[in-house]
Design a protein around this motif. Structure first.
Motif, PDB file in Angstrom:
ATOM      1  N   GLY A   1       0.824  -1.203   0.000  1.00 55.99           N
ATOM      2  CA  GLY A   1       0.000   0.000   0.000  1.00 55.99           C
ATOM      3  C   GLY A   1       0.856   1.250   0.000  1.00 55.99           C
TER       4      GLY A   1
ATOM      5  N   VAL B   1      -1.781   4.622   8.464  1.00 57.25           N
ATOM      6  CA  VAL B   1      -2.785   3.575   8.334  1.00 57.25           C
ATOM      7  C   VAL B   1      -4.018   4.110   7.614  1.00 57.25           C
ATOM      8  CG1 VAL B   1      -1.951   2.595  10.486  1.00 57.25           C
ATOM      9  CG2 VAL B   1      -4.015   3.997  10.508  1.00 57.25           C
ATOM     10  N   GLU B   2      -4.779   3.183   7.032  1.00 55.37           N
ATOM     11  CA  GLU B   2      -5.930   3.593   6.231  1.00 55.37           C
ATOM     12  C   GLU B   2      -6.939   2.454   6.207  1.00 55.37           C
ATOM     13  OE1 GLU B   2      -6.231   5.510   1.816  1.00 55.37           O
ATOM     14  OE2 GLU B   2      -5.403   3.493   1.964  1.00 55.37           O
ATOM     15  N   LEU B   3      -8.227   2.790   6.260  1.00 56.62           N
ATOM     16  CA  LEU B   3      -9.255   1.759   6.104  1.00 56.62           C
ATOM     17  C   LEU B   3      -9.698   1.728   4.654  1.00 56.62           C
ATOM     18  CD1 LEU B   3     -11.699   1.992   9.156  1.00 56.62           C
ATOM     19  CD2 LEU B   3     -10.325   0.035   8.459  1.00 56.62           C
ATOM     20  N   PRO B   4      -9.819   0.543   4.049  1.00 51.84           N
ATOM     21  CA  PRO B   4     -10.253   0.480   2.651  1.00 51.84           C
ATOM     22  C   PRO B   4     -11.751   0.749   2.558  1.00 51.84           C
ATOM     23  CG  PRO B   4     -10.034  -1.716   3.518  1.00 51.84           C
ATOM     24  CD  PRO B   4      -9.640  -0.780   4.626  1.00 51.84           C
TER      25      PRO B   4
ATOM     26  N   THR C   1     -13.976  -1.030   1.237  1.00 52.60           N
ATOM     27  CA  THR C   1     -14.760  -2.257   1.072  1.00 52.60           C
ATOM     28  C   THR C   1     -16.071  -2.201   1.868  1.00 52.60           C
ATOM     29  OG1 THR C   1     -12.706  -3.463   0.935  1.00 52.60           O
ATOM     30  CG2 THR C   1     -14.689  -4.773   1.285  1.00 52.60           C
TER      31      THR C   1
ATOM     32  N   THR D   1     -19.245  -4.010   3.239  1.00 57.52           N
ATOM     33  CA  THR D   1     -19.844  -5.314   3.493  1.00 57.52           C
ATOM     34  C   THR D   1     -20.827  -5.156   4.644  1.00 57.52           C
ATOM     35  OG1 THR D   1     -18.004  -5.777   4.970  1.00 57.52           O
ATOM     36  CG2 THR D   1     -17.886  -6.750   2.781  1.00 57.52           C
TER      37      THR D   1
END
Lengths: 484, 538
Positions: free
Chosen positions: B283, B342-345, B347, B349
């Motif tokens: 990433g 840091v990073e949250l994708p 996605t 769900t």
């Protein structure tokens, strides 16, 4: 404030008798002894009587002590096990010799010379034997000896005496209104209006009530549910599966080499019988032996399908994650599970042979190591750990690997679980092409941190008092949420 | 994981940095600091990095990590005429041997301790407790080549390390402390592996003990290694790590010919890795030259090949580099985990509870509402508790561990009531009434499923109480049920019943038999209920 009826009854009884035990006074006023003690203290607060509390110590034999009452103390049994003399080496074969020889010598029953034990006389009954029969605080040294040897335990018993004071006598002499006060109102008294004329008993609000213990979920389950809720909120699907796994799913599919010590009987619980290998196992064999079609060299050597058929108690919930992945290859997949895992470790304060593990995976197009750190940060923040940092780690089935650490006041940085991206050696055999972020966490470790626990056994072999007294909620806390 | 002791003075001398700098950076290089002492620091490195099991290896990596010395270290191997022959009889006993000569070293105390440390760690991690690989380090000047690695009779004798008199191999196996630890590896073989010189002097009885003759001391200047084992790759790894460590300690390496094959091979392996693959995994957005620069700091040789490729030479001691991603991890460590934002994708769900867990949660609510307190006992138990004390027949579907850790934990529970009875016994001295319940896994055959059980202990705990609890549980679960007189001997006859749902037996309740109460050392009546939660599955 006026005396309650109960206090007045006790005072009247004391006026009659002068003094008494709670049991005797209780019989007179028809109340149990605990109630009498309570009224006694209330009267004492007003200077009307005096309550004396005495602690007496008595001794009770332990199971081992009872055993020796029957069979004789080890030194006695040992003494009777031989005639006049015996070589030390021979007597050492007797399992009692470790305790017994020293004691025989201390008691002067035997002499030891040149490795030979000889009896000195007919071994009169020792003070220890006498004390074991009838332990008494008159001989504190011997009693301490018995306690040290684990043959008796001491128990405290408490007795009370209540004596009326001159003020109390004066008050009683002046006359007491002993009309019955009403405690619990009856249905009749309420509906007929009779309540208007009744003297209603006043209760003392300065005394805490007898504790009421509600039914509840276990404090540890509470923590587990908190973690489950966080992951469900983050959009993860929950996994549940068998604790019985093949070596294949527990180790081989996760690229654990077959000669890895963790697989051995020493560290993993093995069960009788074998389990079948799934279709496609040959790809795992190739991966281990030579890296299959990837850039990996594999472990080399020969991969033995028999070893993969071994039946084991799962050592981690990753055995569930990989199987879920194999049957759900279409991205995105976000799944987690919390379940018991098993390691062959003896029970002590920080180890139990079974404990809960949390396991999470994310498989999607374009997810990266940075995202893994993002998920970990989010999870730990929601768990209430504000400071999270990441350090290199090593796990056989992830690359790169990372060890998340959280900052805990008083402890510093504490390692809390492990994470990484599944190695291509793990995903490629099943045709999984997206990266798979994975992390695991020992839930009991979090419990120790969050609940201030020093002994893990408390979670599994719980003292009911501990469950009763551990609050369900941790008091006042900051609220964050969709306020309007 | 092995714990390595790093003496400050030696580490500072080899690295060229002060101890505070080193201590601060160690954790981010992947080491756990065990303890910081007056004159040394004890650290743990991952088992995949045996090259970091010595002060020399740590110094080498630290120099790169701090940018003091980057790129690959050169390991020169010169010619020598030392030869080994290998006896074909060893093929089924301990077939592989690797070796090398190291000359011109001066081993002060710290270097000897470091050498012993790396040897110990290699035995443990790479050698699987010497079974797979065993190492001997010898003073070359006490013996005369050529050397012979052969299968010797157990009656052969020599003076083992730390002893003054000759002992036969058989005696060493049964008497020598190392013999007692490691004899199991070879003692069932017809011949014992032995290494001796041209004059019949014994260097080593692998994997058990070296000879006293070739003991390494501070006076030793020239060394010969013997590394024997059952796996060629592991033997090679151990030789490479020992040689590179000793070269870093100031020695010069010379070749040894073993049945015509030249040892050691200290040449690097080559990989060409993809920049885009690396960035996609981590990433990050690193250029080829940046990646090469980082890898140089991780002590690889690396140079960009165009925009998307980096050519890498992997030092021989990096046995952990099996795959391109292993290189990418080094890029990540060199970049610094602490430098990654840091990073949250994105996605998207939707979370979903597992049905079994959902049921368990519901059941917990019902049981708690009836005043029961949850307990979470072990799933491992024994047949006495599970069946004998309960007056129940042993279950042929219960699974037994092949090597239980104690007599208390020999099988996996098939029922929950017995473990609750045990909990009551443990809490006998606690205030009554007690009402406890458990919901969790049981295992029959290879099938894991969930049950719930609850017990009440107090003077009024009778059949009616058990029936009322069972009835309330079934009602709250929305289950219609029938009851039949049960024949379960854990309960009092006439005060026990089985629960049936749609004709299938799903549970049992009643008043526990006094003989069972006696067996669990309880002296108050117990009302109990147990239900198989599969009854809720459609």
């Amino acid at each position: 404030m006026a005396l309650t009826l109960n206090e007045k009854l006790l005072l009247a009884a004391l006026y009659e008798k002068g003094n008494g035990t709670p049991e005797d006074l209780g019989k007179i006023i028809n109340r149990d002894k605990d109630a009498v003690i309570q009224y006694g203290y209330l009267l004492e607060d007003r200077g009307l009587c005096q309550v004396t509390r005495e602690v007496a110590v008595s001794y009770v034999r332990t199971l081992e002590g009872e055993h020796y009452i029957k069979d004789g103390l080890p030194e006695r049994q040992l003494y009777e096990s031989f005639d006049n003399s015996i070589p030390v080496a021979e007597l050492n074969n007797n399992p009692l010799s470790r305790i017994g020889i020293g004691w025989m010598k201390r008691l002067g029953w035997i002499a030891i010379q040149n490795g030979i034990i000889t009896k000195t006389g007919d071994a009169p009954r020792s003070h220890i034997e006498a004390a074991l029969n009838n332990p008494s605080s008159k001989d504190p040294k011997t009693v301490q000896e018995l306690i040290k040897r684990g043959l008796i335990t001491s128990e405290e018993s408490i007795s009370y005496t209540i004596v009326i004071t001159p003020d109390g006598e004066k008050k009683a002499k002046a006359g007491l209104d002993l009309r019955e006060e009403v405690g619990t109102l009856t249905s009749d008294q309420i509906s007929s209006g009779e309540w208007k004329n009744l003297p209603l008993r006043r209760y003392d609000i300065t005394k805490r009530p007898r504790p009421l213990y509600p039914g509840k979920t276990h404090p540890y389950q509470h923590l587990i549910d908190e973690m489950r809720r966080i992951l469900l909120d983050m959009g993860f699907t929950e996994l549940y599966g068998s604790v019985i796994q093949s070596g294949f799913w527990n180790f081989d599919a996760l690229f654990q080499p077959q000669d890895h010590p963790a697989r051995e009987m020493q560290d993993t619980f093995h069960l009788a019988g074998t389990m079948p290998l799934p279709d496609g196992w040959e790809a795992i064999q190739a991966m281990h032996e030579n890296g299959g079609n990837t850039s990996s060299t594999g472990w080399g050597g020969v991969w033995d399908p028999e070893k993969a058929r071994a039946t084991v108690l799962r050592t981690h919930t990753t055995s569930l994650s990989i199987q879920y992945l194999v049957s759900h290859k279409t991205p995105p997949v976000k799944a987690f599970g919390i379940g018991r895992v098993y390691r062959r470790e003896a029970i002590d304060p920080t180890h139990t042979p079974e404990f809960e593990q949390l396991e999470g995976i994310v498989m999607d197009e374009g997810v990266t190591f940075r995202h893994l750190m993002g998920y970990l940060s989010e999870f730990y923040h929601r768990m209430g750990f504000e400071n999270v940092r990441f350090r290199p780690g090593y796990f056989p089935y992830t690359e790169p690997s990372v060890e998340p650490e959280v900052y805990v006041d008083g402890l510093g940085w504490v390692e809390l679980g492990g994470a990484g991206i599944f190695r291509e050696e793990v995903t490629a055999p099943w045709g999984v092409t997206c990266p798979v972020l994975a992390w695991g966490l020992g839930v009991s470790r979090v419990a120790m941190l969050k609940m201030g626990l020093l002994d893990l056994r408390e979670l599994y072999q719980s003292d009911i008092d501990w469950i009763r007294k551990t609050p369900t909620h941790s008091g006042r806390e900051k609220k964050d949420g969709g306020e309007c | 994981m092995p714990i390595i002791s790093l003496p400050y003075s030696y580490l500072e001398r080899l690295t060229g940095a002060d101890r505070d700098t080193i201590i601060t950076r160690l954790p981010m290089m992947g080491s756990d600091i065990e303890r910081i002492l007056e004159d040394q620091i004890d650290v743990e490195f991952f088992p995949c990095r045996p090259d970091l099991f010595s002060t020399e290896g740590v110094a080498r990596a630290m120099q790169g990590f701090l940018g003091l010395k980057t790129g690959e270290e050169q390991f020169v191997v010169s010619q020598s005429d030392v030869r080994f022959t290998v006896d074909p009889n060893l093929a089924d006993i301990r077939p592989f041997i690797g070796s090398a000569v190291i000359k011109g070293i001066s081993l002060d105390n710290e270097a000897i301790l470091s050498l012993m440390g790396v040897q110990e760690a290699l035995h443990w991690v790479v050698g699987r407790g010497r079974a797979k690989v065993a190492i001997g380090v010898h003073d070359l000047d006490q013996v005369r080549p050529p050397f012979r690695y052969y299968g010797a009779l157990k009656s052969r004798s020599f003076v083992p390390l730390d002893f003054e008199e000759e002992m036969t191999l058989e005696e060493i196996c049964s008497v020598h402390p190392k013999g007692r630890m490691y004899a199991y590896i070879v003692e069932d073989k017809p011949l014992m592996p032995l290494i001796e010189d041209a004059d019949g002097n014994v260097l080593s009885f692998p994997p058990i003990i070296n000879g006293e003759l070739t003991r390494v001391t501070e006076k030793t200047r020239n060394i010969i290694l013997d590394v024997t084992g059952t796996d060629l790759r592991a033997v090679t790894t151990a030789v490479q790590i020992l040689c590179t460590t000793l070269i870093s300690a100031g020695g010069s390496c010379e070749q040894v010919s073993i049945d015509g094959v030249t040892w050691p091979d200290l040449s690097p392996t080559e990989r060409t890795v993809s920049v885009s693959e690396c960035n996609a995994l981590l990433g990050l957005d690193l250029s080829a030259s940046k990646i090469a620069q980082i890898l140089q700091r991780m002590r690889f040789f690396a140079e960009p090949k165009g925009d998307d490729l980096v050519y890498v030479r992997v030092p021989c001691y990096r046995s952990d580099i099996m795959h391109d991603w292993d290189i990418f991890e080094d890029v990540c460590i060199g970049y610094g985990y602490e430098n990654i934002s840091v990073e949250l994708p994105p996605t998207a769900t939707i979370g979903q509870e597992h049905p079994v867990m959902k049921i368990a949660t519901t059941v917990r609510g019902i049981m708690a509402g009836m005043g029961f307190c949850e307990v979470m006992p072990f799933t491992l138990t024994n047949e006495r508790v599970m069946y004998d004390k309960m007056q129940r027949p042993r279950n042929s579907k219960s699974l037994r561990m092949l090597h239980p850790i104690s007599e208390e934990q020999t099988i996996i529970r098939t029922d929950l009531l017995p473990v609750l009875m045990e909990m009551l016994q443990m809490n006998k001295r606690r205030e009554l009434p007690q009402q406890i319940f458990v919901t969790g896994d049981v295992v029959e055959g290879e099938v894991t499923y969930q049950k719930v059980a609850g017990v009440s202990i107090h003077s009024g705990a009778d059949f009616s109480h058990a029936y009322a609890a069972a009835d309330a549980l079934m009602r709250e679960l929305g289950l219609e049920y029938e009851v039949q007189e049960s024949d379960d001997d854990a309960f009092i006859p006439g005060r026990r019943a089985s629960v049936f749902v749609s004709g299938t037996m799903a549970g049992v309740f009643g008043e526990i038999h006094p003989a069972v109460l006696n067996a669990f050392d309880l002296d108050q009546p117990v009302a109990a209920v147990e239900l198989d939660l599969r009854v809720l599955e459609n």
